[in-house]
Design a protein around this motif. Sequence first.
Motif, short mmCIF file in Angstrom:
data_model
loop_
_atom_site.label_atom_id
_atom_site.label_comp_id
_atom_site.label_asym_id
_atom_site.label_seq_id
_atom_site.Cartn_x
_atom_site.Cartn_y
_atom_site.Cartn_z
N UNK A 229 0.84 -1.20 0.00
CA UNK A 229 0.00 0.00 0.00
C UNK A 229 0.87 1.25 0.00
N UNK A 230 1.92 1.23 0.84
CA UNK A 230 2.83 2.36 0.94
C UNK A 230 3.57 2.59 -0.37
N UNK A 231 4.10 1.51 -0.95
CA UNK A 231 4.83 1.63 -2.21
C UNK A 231 3.92 2.16 -3.32
N UNK A 232 2.72 1.64 -3.37
CA UNK A 232 1.76 2.05 -4.40
C UNK A 232 1.46 3.54 -4.29
N UNK A 233 1.23 4.02 -3.07
CA UNK A 233 0.89 5.43 -2.87
C UNK A 233 2.05 6.33 -3.25
N UNK A 234 3.27 5.96 -2.84
CA UNK A 234 4.43 6.80 -3.14
C UNK A 234 4.74 6.81 -4.62
N UNK A 235 4.65 5.66 -5.28
CA UNK A 235 4.89 5.60 -6.72
C UNK A 235 3.88 6.45 -7.48
N UNK A 236 2.62 6.39 -7.05
CA UNK A 236 1.59 7.18 -7.73
C UNK A 236 1.85 8.67 -7.54
N UNK A 278 0.81 -14.14 -3.66
CA UNK A 278 0.11 -12.88 -3.38
C UNK A 278 1.05 -11.69 -3.51
N UNK A 279 2.28 -11.82 -3.01
CA UNK A 279 3.25 -10.73 -3.14
C UNK A 279 3.52 -10.41 -4.60
N UNK A 280 3.67 -11.42 -5.41
CA UNK A 280 3.93 -11.19 -6.84
C UNK A 280 2.72 -10.55 -7.51
N UNK A 281 1.52 -10.93 -7.09
CA UNK A 281 0.30 -10.31 -7.63
C UNK A 281 0.25 -8.83 -7.26
N UNK A 282 0.61 -8.51 -6.01
CA UNK A 282 0.59 -7.12 -5.57
C UNK A 282 1.67 -6.30 -6.28
N UNK A 283 2.80 -6.93 -6.58
CA UNK A 283 3.90 -6.23 -7.23
C UNK A 283 3.66 -6.01 -8.73
#
Length: 403
Positions: A229-236, A278-283
């Motif tokens: 969630x954190x990575x997604x928000x910062x990348x966006x 699941x980690x790979x799906x999220x990534x």
Amino acid sequence: MTVATQPDVSVIIGAYEAMPYLVECLASVEAQTIDPARLEIIAVDDGSTDGSGECLEEFAARVPMAVTVIRQKNSGGPSGPRNVGLGRASGRYVFFLDADDRLGPEALERMVAMGDENGTDVVLGKVEGINRTPPKSMWGKTLGRTDVFSSNIKFTLSAQKLFRRELLAEHGMRFDESLFTGEDALFTMEAYLRANGVSVLADYPCYYLVGRDDGKHVTKSGSYTLRFDSARALMKLIADMVPAGDKRDLLMIRPFLITLLPQFGPKFLKDSEEVRRHKLELAKPLTEAYWTPGVARRLKVHERLRLHLVAMQRPELLVDVVEFVKAKKQAGALLERRGTRVYFVYPHFRSKAAGVPDDIYLAEAREARAIHGYRAVAANSFLRRALRKVRRMLSAKDFKPAA
């Protein structure tokens, strides 16, 4: 009748079950060399049951600076108390102080002077650790004025900085209360990108990051999904504020390296098959959107290789590489093209079955210099190229066209 003057700094302290660390935190505030009249303290007790709220109220009654204590029900994370404090702040600058950390005695005085002298919107004071490892790469030199592209400040995105409040108010900046971890990274990166300059005060320890004996640090707890969630928000945020290209790639290193990559380190070996999938799906959506050659080439070979395998969704190959790295084995070095190219021979190098491109294993010059003999070979190669250039120039000079 006296006219109230605007304080220079609003120190915002969010406290939750912070005893006994809060005692030394507050002592470090009281010991500040800046005039107490130039400070206001806004302390938010986030539903503590260990006496933190009472400690704050005792502090408020005793010290000469203005102190506001707010007691509220637990909000579930650090963002809520910080936002409450920010909403009450009136200082020219704000500083977010964690309740288990400490300030150096001259910290606020020096940071305010640095911001005022250089007209910058964010000031970073050197961080040292007490039972914790602080960030280090950005403290090599004091910088009156820099930015997030010209320095290593992207690797310190914690909230413990001095922010010009006018900047935060102009853009309506607040901490994202939907994030359990990484909320400070989002806030600080946005401030870096919006700031009219950033200062780095590297010659005085302004902030002491304290490791709690009970190990209760938000960044160390919670489900792995929170990291995504954190990575997604910062990348966006980065993608929304910085056009595609070298500058965006430079900033994307931070979420890929600090937030995403650890999920595919040694802990990946202990994960169940279900968690690995699941980690790979999220990534997957993150690598599809933001993993570029410009990001890849800025990483070390083993970092680049792991993230490439994540992007390719190849867990069977990834496990071999993670085991190799965990064992702290030294990858072999293969020098080609007269030593001008260095490949690190990690698992699956030039395996037809794996099909990983050679460039993933290619060391950039910075990493290649560590290889014994590389410098000598590279220097000889440079000398040979220089001599060839000189010969061509001399030949052209001596050539005389026929009359």
